[in-house]
Write an enzyme that holds these catalytic residues in place. Structure first.
Site, PDB file in Angstrom:
ATOM      1  N   HIS A 104      31.816  48.595-101.772  1.00 22.67           N
ATOM      2  CA  HIS A 104      30.715  48.331-102.737  1.00 22.67           C
ATOM      3  C   HIS A 104      30.778  46.926-103.245  1.00 22.67           C
ATOM      4  O   HIS A 104      31.988  46.405-103.157  1.00 22.67           O
ATOM      5  CB  HIS A 104      31.049  49.203-103.870  1.00 22.67           C
ATOM      6  CG  HIS A 104      30.351  48.886-105.261  1.00 22.67           C
ATOM      7  ND1 HIS A 104      31.187  47.946-106.035  1.00 22.67           N
ATOM      8  CD2 HIS A 104      29.307  48.716-106.004  1.00 22.67           C
ATOM      9  CE1 HIS A 104      30.681  47.557-106.992  1.00 22.67           C
ATOM     10  NE2 HIS A 104      29.365  47.940-107.015  1.00 22.67           N
ATOM     11  N   ARG A 108      25.928  39.601-110.075  1.00 22.25           N
ATOM     12  CA  ARG A 108      24.542  39.919-111.177  1.00 22.25           C
ATOM     13  C   ARG A 108      24.684  38.404-112.052  1.00 22.25           C
ATOM     14  O   ARG A 108      25.805  37.970-112.198  1.00 22.25           O
ATOM     15  CB  ARG A 108      24.612  41.184-111.988  1.00 22.25           C
ATOM     16  CG  ARG A 108      26.224  41.389-112.540  1.00 22.25           C
ATOM     17  CD  ARG A 108      26.390  42.735-113.205  1.00 22.25           C
ATOM     18  NE  ARG A 108      27.614  42.897-114.036  1.00 22.25           N
ATOM     19  CZ  ARG A 108      28.716  43.035-113.305  1.00 22.25           C
ATOM     20  NH1 ARG A 108      28.788  43.354-112.083  1.00 22.25           N
ATOM     21  NH2 ARG A 108      29.736  43.413-114.081  1.00 22.25           N
ATOM     22  N   HIS A 175      40.453  60.793-115.291  1.00 24.16           N
ATOM     23  CA  HIS A 175      40.519  62.309-115.499  1.00 24.16           C
ATOM     24  C   HIS A 175      41.268  62.730-113.952  1.00 24.16           C
ATOM     25  O   HIS A 175      41.879  63.860-114.178  1.00 24.16           O
ATOM     26  CB  HIS A 175      39.212  63.090-115.555  1.00 24.16           C
ATOM     27  CG  HIS A 175      38.349  62.706-114.608  1.00 24.16           C
ATOM     28  ND1 HIS A 175      37.506  61.874-114.605  1.00 24.16           N
ATOM     29  CD2 HIS A 175      37.983  63.485-113.494  1.00 24.16           C
ATOM     30  CE1 HIS A 175      36.625  61.651-113.618  1.00 24.16           C
ATOM     31  NE2 HIS A 175      37.043  62.770-112.665  1.00 24.16           N
ATOM     32  N   ASN A 261      15.929  51.906-118.605  1.00 21.19           N
ATOM     33  CA  ASN A 261      14.601  52.177-117.872  1.00 21.19           C
ATOM     34  C   ASN A 261      14.485  51.615-116.477  1.00 21.19           C
ATOM     35  O   ASN A 261      13.399  51.434-115.999  1.00 21.19           O
ATOM     36  CB  ASN A 261      13.216  52.004-118.640  1.00 21.19           C
ATOM     37  CG  ASN A 261      12.083  52.765-118.303  1.00 21.19           C
ATOM     38  OD1 ASN A 261      12.213  53.824-117.656  1.00 21.19           O
ATOM     39  ND2 ASN A 261      10.999  52.159-118.320  1.00 21.19           N
ATOM     40  N   ARG A 263      15.006  51.902-112.201  1.00 23.72           N
ATOM     41  CA  ARG A 263      14.511  52.670-111.182  1.00 23.72           C
ATOM     42  C   ARG A 263      15.380  53.694-110.654  1.00 23.72           C
ATOM     43  O   ARG A 263      16.476  53.466-110.378  1.00 23.72           O
ATOM     44  CB  ARG A 263      13.954  52.015-110.121  1.00 23.72           C
ATOM     45  CG  ARG A 263      13.203  52.666-108.758  1.00 23.72           C
ATOM     46  CD  ARG A 263      12.616  51.988-107.794  1.00 23.72           C
ATOM     47  NE  ARG A 263      11.857  52.804-106.754  1.00 23.72           N
ATOM     48  CZ  ARG A 263      12.503  53.351-105.717  1.00 23.72           C
ATOM     49  NH1 ARG A 263      13.700  53.012-105.655  1.00 23.72           N
ATOM     50  NH2 ARG A 263      11.627  54.224-105.019  1.00 23.72           N
TER      51      ARG A 263
END
Length: 304
Positions: A104, A108, A175, A261, A263
Site C-alpha cells: 500500500h 497526498r 482488536h 462524498n 467515489r
C-alpha cells in the site's frame, strides 16, 4: 510558492509511471481507466488491474477534489475553515501469490484557504508506504525498510525513525493486538519548518511515490517463482481478512473519502477480491504461519 496545481500535476505523472511499471511486472494484464467527477467539486482517475499473471487485483488512483468540508471532518481535523482542496495518489496491490506481499502507498496534499486571522493558507503533506506480507521473510523486510530509511535520510535524518514509529502505531489492529504487516513509514500534516522548506517536503513526497515501483518490482521478482499449495493459499485469504478489518475499521483515508462524498468504488478498491474468516484458527506450532504471527508487532528494527 508551490501551487496546488503543480502538486496535482506531479502526482498525476507519478500515477502514470507506477501504472506502466506494474504492467511490466505483471506481463499480462493492463489497467482499466475510469475518469470520474465528484459531486461538490473535482474528480479523479481510477485505474484498476486484475486477473493478471501475478496481480490479482490492484488499484492506482489519482484524485484532486475540492469543496466544503462536513462538520464531522472539520472536527476530526480540528480546523475552522470550510473550503478545502485535496489531491493524492493511493495504491493497493493484492497479488495472487501467497509469497508475494500486499503493498500500500499513499501520497497526498491538503490545503485550506487563509483565514482572516493569519492570512496564510493551511496546508500539509501526508502519506507513506507499508508492506503486508502473507509470510514474513526477513530478507525482504530488511530490504524494504532499509530502502525507505535511505530515501528518508536524503531529506532529513529524523524522518525514518519518526515515520517508522508512526506507521507501527497507525497500522495496528487493536482488536487483534497485531500489526497489519511489517509496517513502513507513515506521516501526516508534514509542513515546512525551520530547517525544512516547502520544496524539500514536496520533493520528499514525490520521492516516496517514486520508491514504490522499484521496491515492489524487486519484491515480486524475488518471490513470484516460489511453489505454493492450497494450504498457503488459504493462509493468504486469512491474512487478507485482517487487511480488510483494518481498512474498514481504522483507516483514516477510507473514512475521509466516505465522509466527503468520495467515489465509493475508488475508496473501496483497497479491499481484496477474496478473503476468509476462520473461527478461532490456531497455526501449527513451529509453522511458517506461527512465525509470521510472532512478527506482527510494533518496534521491530528491520532496517540494516
Amino acid at each position: 510558492m508551490i501551487s496546488k496545481e503543480q502538486v496535482a500535476a506531479d502526482y498525476r505523472e507519478i500515477q502514470n509511471e507506477i501504472c506502466l511499471a506494474l504492467e511490466v511486472i505483471d506481463g499480462k494484464s493492463k489497467f482499466e481507466e475510469e475518469l470520474w467527477e465528484r459531486e461538490g467539486g473535482g474528480g479523479g482517475i481510477t485505474r484498476i488491474i486484475r486477473d493478471g499473471n501475478i496481480l490479482e487485483k490492484g488499484g492506482v488512483n489519482f484524485s484532486a477534489v475540492h469543496g466544503v468540508l462536513p462538520d464531522s471532518v472539520k472536527k476530526a481535523l480540528k480546523v475552522e475553515q470550510d473550503e478545502f482542496f485535496a489531491t493524492g495518489v493511493s495504491i493497493v496491490i493484492h497479488p495472487n501469490h501467497p509469497w508475494v506481499p500486499i503493498i500500500h502507498m499513499n501520497i497526498r496534499y491538503f490545503e485550506m484557504p487563509a483565514s482572516d486571522l493569519d492570512h496564510q493558507p493551511l496546508r500539509w503533506f501526508g502519506g507513506g508506504i507499508d508492506l503486508t506480507p502473507h509470510y514474513v521473510i526477513d530478507e525482504d523486510a530488511q530490504f524494504f525498510h532499509s530502502t525507505l530509511k535511505a530515501v528518508c535520510n536524503t531529506y532529513n535524518a529524523d524522518f525514518y525513525p519518526r515515520f517508522k514509529l508512526w506507521a507501527d502505531d497507525y497500522f495496528y489492529i487493536k482488536h487483534r493486538q497485531e500489526t497489519r504487516g511489517i509496517g513502513g513509514i507513515f506521516y501526516d500534516r508534514l509542513t515546512a519548518t525551520g530547517d525544512i522548506s516547502w520544496e524539500t517536503v514536496f520533493e520528499f513526497s514525490k520521492a516516496i511515490g517514486r520508491t514504490f515501483a522499484p521496491v515492489y518490482t524487486e519484491l515480486v521478482n524475488r518471490n513470484r517463482d516460489k511453489a505454493f499449495g492450497d494450504e498457503e493459499q488459504q493462509w493468504q485469504y486469512q491474512r487478507r481478512s485482517r487487511y480488510t478489518e483494518f481498512n474498514l475499521v481504522y483507516d483514516a483515508g477510507t473514512k475521509f473519502g466516505l465522509e466527503t462524498n468520495g467515489r465509493i468504488e475508488s475508496i473501496l478498491m483497497s479491499l481484496p477480491p477474496t478473503a476468509k474468516w476462520l473461527y478461532n484458527f490456531k497455526p501449527e506450532p513451529g509453522s511458517e504461519e506461527e512465525r509470521t504471527l510472532s512478527l506482527l508487532k510494533k518496534g521491530i528494527n528491520w532496517a540494516v
